[in-house]
Structures are given as structure tokens and as C-alpha cells.
Design a protein around this motif. Sequence first.
Motif, PDB file in Angstrom:
ATOM      1  N   GLY A   1       0.716  -1.163  -0.034  1.00 22.91           N
ATOM      2  CA  GLY A   1       0.196   0.116   0.131  1.00 22.91           C
ATOM      3  C   GLY A   1       0.854   1.229   0.059  1.00 22.91           C
ATOM      4  O   GLY A   1       0.294   2.512  -0.183  1.00 22.91           O
TER       5      GLY A   1
ATOM      6  N   ARG B   1      -2.156  -3.071  -3.605  1.00 20.51           N
ATOM      7  CA  ARG B   1      -3.180  -2.901  -2.866  1.00 20.51           C
ATOM      8  C   ARG B   1      -3.136  -3.104  -1.619  1.00 20.51           C
ATOM      9  O   ARG B   1      -2.771  -4.143  -1.098  1.00 20.51           O
TER      10      ARG B   1
ATOM     11  N   ARG C   1      -8.885  -5.090   0.299  1.00 18.94           N
ATOM     12  CA  ARG C   1      -7.743  -4.464  -0.257  1.00 18.94           C
ATOM     13  C   ARG C   1      -8.356  -3.184  -0.920  1.00 18.94           C
ATOM     14  O   ARG C   1      -9.301  -3.186  -1.811  1.00 18.94           O
ATOM     15  N   GLU C   2      -7.612  -2.017  -1.068  1.00 22.24           N
ATOM     16  CA  GLU C   2      -7.722  -1.017  -1.777  1.00 22.24           C
ATOM     17  C   GLU C   2      -6.715  -0.544  -2.532  1.00 22.24           C
ATOM     18  O   GLU C   2      -5.465  -0.791  -1.860  1.00 22.24           O
ATOM     19  N   LEU C   3      -6.482   0.113  -3.596  1.00 24.53           N
ATOM     20  CA  LEU C   3      -5.316   0.900  -4.194  1.00 24.53           C
ATOM     21  C   LEU C   3      -4.553   1.697  -3.158  1.00 24.53           C
ATOM     22  O   LEU C   3      -5.001   2.428  -2.585  1.00 24.53           O
TER      23      LEU C   3
END
Length: 298
Positions: free
Chosen positions: A97, A161, A258-260
Motif C-alpha cells: 500500500g 493494494r 484491499r484497496e489501491l
Amino acid sequence: MLIRVADGRAPVLREVRAAAPLMADLAAPVPARGPWLTAALNVQPTRPLARVRPRAVVVERTPGGGPDGAALLALRRRGATTAVTLLGAEPGPLPEGRPPARLLARDPEVAAQLAEGLVDLLERLRGPWTLRLAGLPLGDPTLASLAAVMPDSQLSNSRSRRLVDELDTVADVRRTVDPAELERELPAVLARVPAPQQVFVRAAARLHAAIGQLELAVVPGRSAGQPTAVLLTLLDRGPAGTDRWPWWGSSEVGGLRRELGQPSVTLTASAGLVRLGRRSPLRSTGGAGTAVRGAAAG
């Protein structure tokens, strides 16, 4: 300036410890600091002919005054080829991340000299080699100097991510920073970690728990010792508060997504059986006052 190379586990460990003030001054992230790198060194084989050999390129403005720049590396023999990466990047999972790695340089002048030392190390390796410096922040001055010196190298950007902790929204979570609690739950955590990474996760988790830099989150299961979710979070405590960085987790009940994340940059380069065939322009234009010693051969 003095550029030197430390070769082998014990010398590199000394350089990691000596660089602690520099890491703090540059606000290096947890995976680029002493405890994480020490864990990486501790899990590597110590045999004289071990496949992985650590090295450190160090820049000092004043000899004996402590490092002003450092590149901490791992060299792995793969057949006839030497693969050069950043120390701590391979033994186990990195938190995602944001850029986890650093080429430590106090200012652009030191960064230029650090690039000079890296090129010198590569030129002295025997046989073909590959270089991959990954997970570095955008605008890293040492990478900029390396790219100028090595026109055949390639820079690429990527975004991982990041792991988002929302366990509290799906279950009752038990969180602790107690090393004894971690030790009790560690077998259940490691059972979910891929086998090749278990040794490093065990070593890094224990070491960071001992210095208060690790939180364990557990969602208990129906059977003792069989949690339905576990999460290891790295803690970086500073004047602005505690920065929480979820590191590794697994859940059967959700609460982890999860995220960018932030972008990071990777430099790659390689050379075959023929030497690089060029000398660094950094050396030819800025050689005054620069000494190079401790050069290493592959």
C-alpha cells in the motif's frame, strides 16, 4: 566523501545498526529499519557458500562520523548469474500500500555518491548479473542518479493494494501488543502463512513485538487455537502519533479488504558476461574528495 562496501552478514549487521540514526532522520518506514532488516539477516543461511550474501554500500562525509548514505543489499546466486535486490525484500511478505523500501541518502549529493558506489559494486561482480531495486518512493534521488549513470536500466511505477483493517465491523476482536500473547497465538497465525515465508514472519513478528511495534488482532473461533481471523499490524510510533500499517492477515468472516495504495518505483538492469563497458560519469566529474574502498567481487 568516502564510499565503502561491507560484505557478509556480521559486517552488514553492523552497518544496519550504525545507520539507525540516519533511518530515523529520514523517517524510513518500518520495513526499511533495523529490526526488519535484522530479522531478514537472521533467517538467511550463514554458511560461507550460502546462496544469499548481504552487502552494504555506505557513504560517509566524514570517515568514522557515521553513514550519510546506505544501500543495504542481498546478492543471490542463481546458476551463473548474481541477482541483486534490496535487503529485506524477499524472505517474507512485505506490507503493501505504500513504498516499503529505501535507499538511504541524507541529501542529493550523498545520493549521487551512493549511486556511484552501487555502480562500482556491479562493475566488480564476476559473471552476469541482474539488478532489481523495488518498492522505492517516487522521486528517489539515488534512483535518478542510477538511471543517469546506467542508460540501459529501466524505471517502472506500480501501485500495490493495501490491506484495510475492518475486523471490528464484523466480529468481536481481541487486540494485543503483548509479546506473550503473540507467542501463544503465533502457531495459529503461521499455519495460515505460506510455508516458505513462515520462518521470516516468525522472526520479524517476535522482534517487532519485543519493541512494541506489532499488534496482533484475533477473532476467536469455535475451537481453542483455531481463530477465524488473524491480523498482524506494524506500529510506527512518532511525535504525530502511531502509524498503523496492516502487514499480513487472513479472515474467514470478512473484515479485511484491499484497496489501491500509493505508487512506488522499481529500477531494473542487467549485464551479461561482458563488463558494463563504461565508467560512471559521477566518478569522472565528482571524484575529488571521494575515496572508494572495500570493493567486493561476486
